[in-house]
Design an enzyme around this catalytic site. Structure first.
Site, PDB file in Angstrom:
ATOM      1  N   TRP A 142       0.732  -1.161  -0.207  1.00  0.00           N
ATOM      2  CA  TRP A 142      -0.128  -0.021  -0.018  1.00  0.00           C
ATOM      3  C   TRP A 142       0.706   1.387   0.005  1.00  0.00           C
ATOM      4  O   TRP A 142       0.235   2.392   0.116  1.00  0.00           O
ATOM      5  CB  TRP A 142      -0.918   0.128   1.264  1.00  0.00           C
ATOM      6  CG  TRP A 142      -1.666  -1.377   1.395  1.00  0.00           C
ATOM      7  CD1 TRP A 142      -2.786  -1.605   0.682  1.00  0.00           C
ATOM      8  CD2 TRP A 142      -1.506  -2.462   1.948  1.00  0.00           C
ATOM      9  NE1 TRP A 142      -3.491  -2.734   1.149  1.00  0.00           N
ATOM     10  CE2 TRP A 142      -2.455  -3.323   1.928  1.00  0.00           C
ATOM     11  CE3 TRP A 142      -0.125  -2.933   2.727  1.00  0.00           C
ATOM     12  CZ2 TRP A 142      -2.453  -4.606   2.556  1.00  0.00           C
ATOM     13  CZ3 TRP A 142      -0.429  -4.008   3.369  1.00  0.00           C
ATOM     14  CH2 TRP A 142      -1.523  -5.038   3.156  1.00  0.00           C
ATOM     15  N   ASP A 143       2.246   1.104  -0.109  1.00  0.00           N
ATOM     16  CA  ASP A 143       3.020   2.250  -0.002  1.00  0.00           C
ATOM     17  C   ASP A 143       3.088   3.051   1.325  1.00  0.00           C
ATOM     18  O   ASP A 143       2.883   4.114   1.549  1.00  0.00           O
ATOM     19  CB  ASP A 143       2.532   3.240  -1.100  1.00  0.00           C
ATOM     20  CG  ASP A 143       3.669   4.505  -1.089  1.00  0.00           C
ATOM     21  OD1 ASP A 143       4.819   4.344  -0.708  1.00  0.00           O
ATOM     22  OD2 ASP A 143       3.471   5.534  -1.783  1.00  0.00           O
ATOM     23  N   TYR A 144       2.768   2.006   2.248  1.00  0.00           N
ATOM     24  CA  TYR A 144       2.558   2.577   3.788  1.00  0.00           C
ATOM     25  C   TYR A 144       4.108   2.853   4.383  1.00  0.00           C
ATOM     26  O   TYR A 144       4.480   2.044   5.295  1.00  0.00           O
ATOM     27  CB  TYR A 144       1.899   1.795   4.579  1.00  0.00           C
ATOM     28  CG  TYR A 144       0.328   1.650   4.559  1.00  0.00           C
ATOM     29  CD1 TYR A 144      -0.150   3.123   3.902  1.00  0.00           C
ATOM     30  CD2 TYR A 144      -0.491   0.801   4.745  1.00  0.00           C
ATOM     31  CE1 TYR A 144      -1.692   3.017   3.840  1.00  0.00           C
ATOM     32  CE2 TYR A 144      -1.915   0.900   4.405  1.00  0.00           C
ATOM     33  CZ  TYR A 144      -2.344   2.236   3.935  1.00  0.00           C
ATOM     34  OH  TYR A 144      -3.867   2.098   3.903  1.00  0.00           O
ATOM     35  N   ASP A 145       5.041   3.595   3.773  1.00  0.00           N
ATOM     36  CA  ASP A 145       6.095   4.011   4.246  1.00  0.00           C
ATOM     37  C   ASP A 145       6.058   4.514   5.735  1.00  0.00           C
ATOM     38  O   ASP A 145       5.147   4.936   6.260  1.00  0.00           O
ATOM     39  CB  ASP A 145       6.978   5.052   3.400  1.00  0.00           C
ATOM     40  CG  ASP A 145       7.234   4.734   2.076  1.00  0.00           C
ATOM     41  OD1 ASP A 145       7.503   3.693   1.733  1.00  0.00           O
ATOM     42  OD2 ASP A 145       7.060   5.759   1.326  1.00  0.00           O
ATOM     43  N   LYS A 177       1.384   5.887   8.322  1.00  0.00           N
ATOM     44  CA  LYS A 177       0.398   6.445   7.447  1.00  0.00           C
ATOM     45  C   LYS A 177      -0.940   5.273   7.438  1.00  0.00           C
ATOM     46  O   LYS A 177      -1.977   5.747   7.080  1.00  0.00           O
ATOM     47  CB  LYS A 177       1.065   5.974   6.039  1.00  0.00           C
ATOM     48  CG  LYS A 177       2.286   6.743   5.534  1.00  0.00           C
ATOM     49  CD  LYS A 177       2.530   6.658   3.955  1.00  0.00           C
ATOM     50  CE  LYS A 177       3.586   7.275   3.363  1.00  0.00           C
ATOM     51  NZ  LYS A 177       3.658   7.128   1.921  1.00  0.00           N
TER      52      LYS A 177
END
Length: 672
Positions: free
Chosen positions: A343-346, A371
């Site tokens: 999910w691009d949860y950096d 995030k």
């Protein structure tokens, strides 16, 4: 990088305590007065005021009774609006200035470093690295410089005090803090090229960048990197490295994608290409505890963000907080905030090292907002959660070749932002817009938090921007309150099979909406389609407020207050249609807190700088900026005895507007 409850799921009985190594008992020395961990009360010596990153100032001249009288004390223009500084891509002035020993230091997106008089804003010296301005850097920003004092050199000697800059073109540069001249004994003539020696070499210049200031601890300069998302499965690698602050010599390297088969994390990467994966980099600010000889590294998602079929498994140490021994780079402990990220949860928010009370005792802690809208509070010595964390079941992927991780960690603390979006919650600026949003949502996969990407399209809540975002947290130690800016909008992620991409893209080119992008995820069977969940008419489909400032009490573990952050002012310029009476907008930028009980933050798209009451969330003051304060402010005491509050009001050349101003505020001299 780029950027309120889930459906009920039975809580698993085991805690999400992803810890590998534990610290032995150590007698910790005290920080010396004036050290980076304990600066003079009136100084701001690191991005988060200290290397601990709590963003709390002991100053209290400006308080709840007089903050409404704040006025502009001085303005400084960097000059980068001039044609001679034109760039191919928009730039963002996101710097948090430092004030050390009577001098302010700022940096610009172009890597220029400028020393100012903190009382007048007058320029003392400038440095220009002459980077290539026509490179299309993805996040064309620089969030600040770092300061280091070499105690082995006489006071006043050349480079006894240094300013360290990680320029976007990946040069680590050391400057004399008094003159702005290169420290010639550092690296090659004053700089080190950070691209050298990477496991995965960047395939183009903008794939690998530097946007955050380095951490400096015990004579070492420790840097992460910013890696462009979603271009290829073997993107530039995200090694964290330490360099000698005097010589620039490389002291150690740590790779978040384990390459050593004896590392316990090695087996959590499954598949023939898994250990070739890139990114998992630390593009946010690294915190440090010099007394413990520790640095705390917030890592991001592995490449590519939205398809993990080539990197199956849990994927340690991506999406983690990793405590490394500062002197050696060896892992002490780790805690993973998202398993097998899709999910691009950096971990975009910098860790904050604070002290909280539990059972009447002081406990050294790490705060990490994510995030996903979670707030994790970890023991600084062991990584164990100080508030419970459980592994909750997560939805399965229906994408061929993908294996979503079956559980995800959820904090017992209240969610910082909504965790799902039901049909009843879907919003629209008009009934017709709402109906469009509901119809579109019905077509999407929507299984609550951690809904995996899909070919039909998946509703992602929070979006890849967050939740809590790179603005991070501020901590008031007297009141034991954590202040966090959040976004509350949803995104739609669609995986397009390669054979279908051209037809889909051609069909949707006409009438393309705000926030819609396509990316070729090379090495996977898919193209990525990523969009903010808005209607063709420019109506946000998530319910307002779309952004908020929230506070969580560490005394009670409860949400203390939530207040909308920002207004609709200026949204029409970017094609969004929101009624004027709606409060709370998309925001990017950080908060600070002061001993007088104030929280200062810009961050909002309406380009105001605001002060809030830390205890109640009431807005006490605001000032219009020439562009959005997409930065973290700071405060200091000037040589004239006054307390100043400063913000970079530079926008980003896009949604937040454009300016080149640093603005300082103070109480009028006769009314303090």
């Amino acid at each position: 990088m780029s950027s309120s409850h889930s459906k009920k799921a039975a809580r698993c009985a085991f805690a999400a305590v992803a810890i590998v190594f534990l610290l032995p008992a150590i007698a910790y020395p005290q920080a010396a007065a004036g050290s980076p961990a304990s600066p003079a009360d009136g100084d701001w010596v690191a991005y988060g005021r200290t290397v601990l990153g709590d963003r709390h100032s002991p100053l209290k001249d400006i308080d709840r009774t007089n903050v409404a009288r704040l006025a502009v004390a001085w303005r400084y223009h960097t000059g980068e609006m001039a044609p001679k500084y034109a760039t191919h891509a928009p730039t963002a002035l996101e710097v948090t200035p430092l004030v050390v020993g009577g001098t302010m230091y700022i940096s610009t997106p172009l890597g220029r470093v400028i020393a100012l008089d903190p009382v007048t804003g007058a320029e003392r010296w400038t440095f220009d690295p002459n980077l290539h301005r026509m490179t299309h850097f993805g996040d064309f920003a620089n969030r600040g410089v770092s300061y280091w004092k070499d105690d082995t050199r006489p006071a006043g000697a050349v480079c006894a005090e240094r300013i360290l800059l990680a320029a976007i073109d990946t040069r680590l540069i050391a400057l004399d803090a008094r003159t702005g001249k290169y420290c010639d004994d550092f690296g090659r003539g004053g700089s080190v090229q950070l691209k050298w020696g990477l496991r995965n070499i960047p395939n183009r210049e903008p794939e690998y960048e530097e946007t955050s200031p380095p951490a400096i601890v015990n004579g070492l300069v420790i840097v992460g990197s910013a890696v462009a998302d979603n271009g290829r499965i073997d993107a530039a690698s995200g090694e964290v490295r330490a360099y000698d602050a005097r010589t620039g010599a490389l002291r150690w390297t740590w790779d978040p994608v384990p390459q050593d088969s004896t590392d316990p994390g090695f087996r959590t990467w499954i598949g023939p290409n898994a250990h070739k994966t890139g990114a998992a980099n630390a593009w946010s600010v690294i915190a440090a505890d010099p007394m413990r000889d520790l640095v705390f590294v917030p890592t991001g998602s592995a490449s590519v963000d939205y398809y993990g079929g080539e990197r199956k498994g849990q994927n340690l140490y991506a999406n983690s907080i990793v405590a490394l021994r500062a002197s050696t780079g060896k892992i002490v402990w780790h805690f993973q905030t998202v398993h097998h990220d899709l999910w691009d949860y950096d971990n975009a928010s910098p860790p904050a090292l604070v002290t909280i009370k539990q059972n009447g005792a002081d406990v050294a802690a790490v705060l990490q907002a994510t995030k996903t809208g979670q707030l994790f509070v970890l023991d600084r010595d062991t990584g164990a959660p100080l508030f419970p964390v459980t592994e909750q079941p997560a939805p399965k992927s229906d994408v061929p070749g993908e294996e979503a991780w079956p559980t995800q960690p959820v904090s017992a603390l209240p969610a910082l932002s909504p965790q799902s979006l039901s049909s009843d919650e879907i919003w629209g600026a008009t009934p017709a817009e709402r109906d469009w949003c509901r119809t579109r949502a019905a077509e999407l996969r929507n299984d609550g938090t951690f809904t995996p990407p899909s070919e039909r399209g998946s509703l992602i809540v929070p979006s890849n921007v967050g939740g809590a975002h790179w603005g991070g947290v501020a901590y008031d130690p007297q009141r034991e309150i954590v202040v966090v800016p959040t976004n509350r909008i949803a995104a739609v992620i669609t995986l397009i099979p390669r054979g279908s991409y051209e037809a889909v893209r051609a069909k949707e080119t006409q009438g393309e909406r705000i926030g819609l992008e396509y990316t070729d995820m090379r090495g996977t069977p898919y193209w990525l389609k990523r969009e903010v969940f808005i209607s063709p008419g420019g109506s946000i489909c998530s319910p307002p407020p779309f952004g908020a400032l929230v506070a969580v009490s560490m005394r009670t573990g409860k949400m203390l207050w939530t207040t909308p952050l920002g207004t609709t002012e200026g949204l029409d310029k970017i094609g969004l249609k929101v009624p004027a009476d709606i409060k709370g907008m998309i925001n990017l930028g950080g908060p600070i807190v002061t001993a007088s009980g104030l929280a200062f933050i810009g961050a909002s798209t309406d380009a105001y700088f605001r002060a809030f009451d830390v205890e109640t969330g009431a807005e006490l003051w605001k000032a219009k900026l020439p562009a959005g304060g997409k930065a973290t402010p700071m405060t200091y005491r000037g040589a004239d005895g006054r307390q100043y509050v400063v913000i970079a009001a530079g926008g980003d050349g896009k949604v937040f507007g454009k300016s080149d101003e640093i603005i300082a505020y103070a109480l009028p001299k006769d009314r303090r």
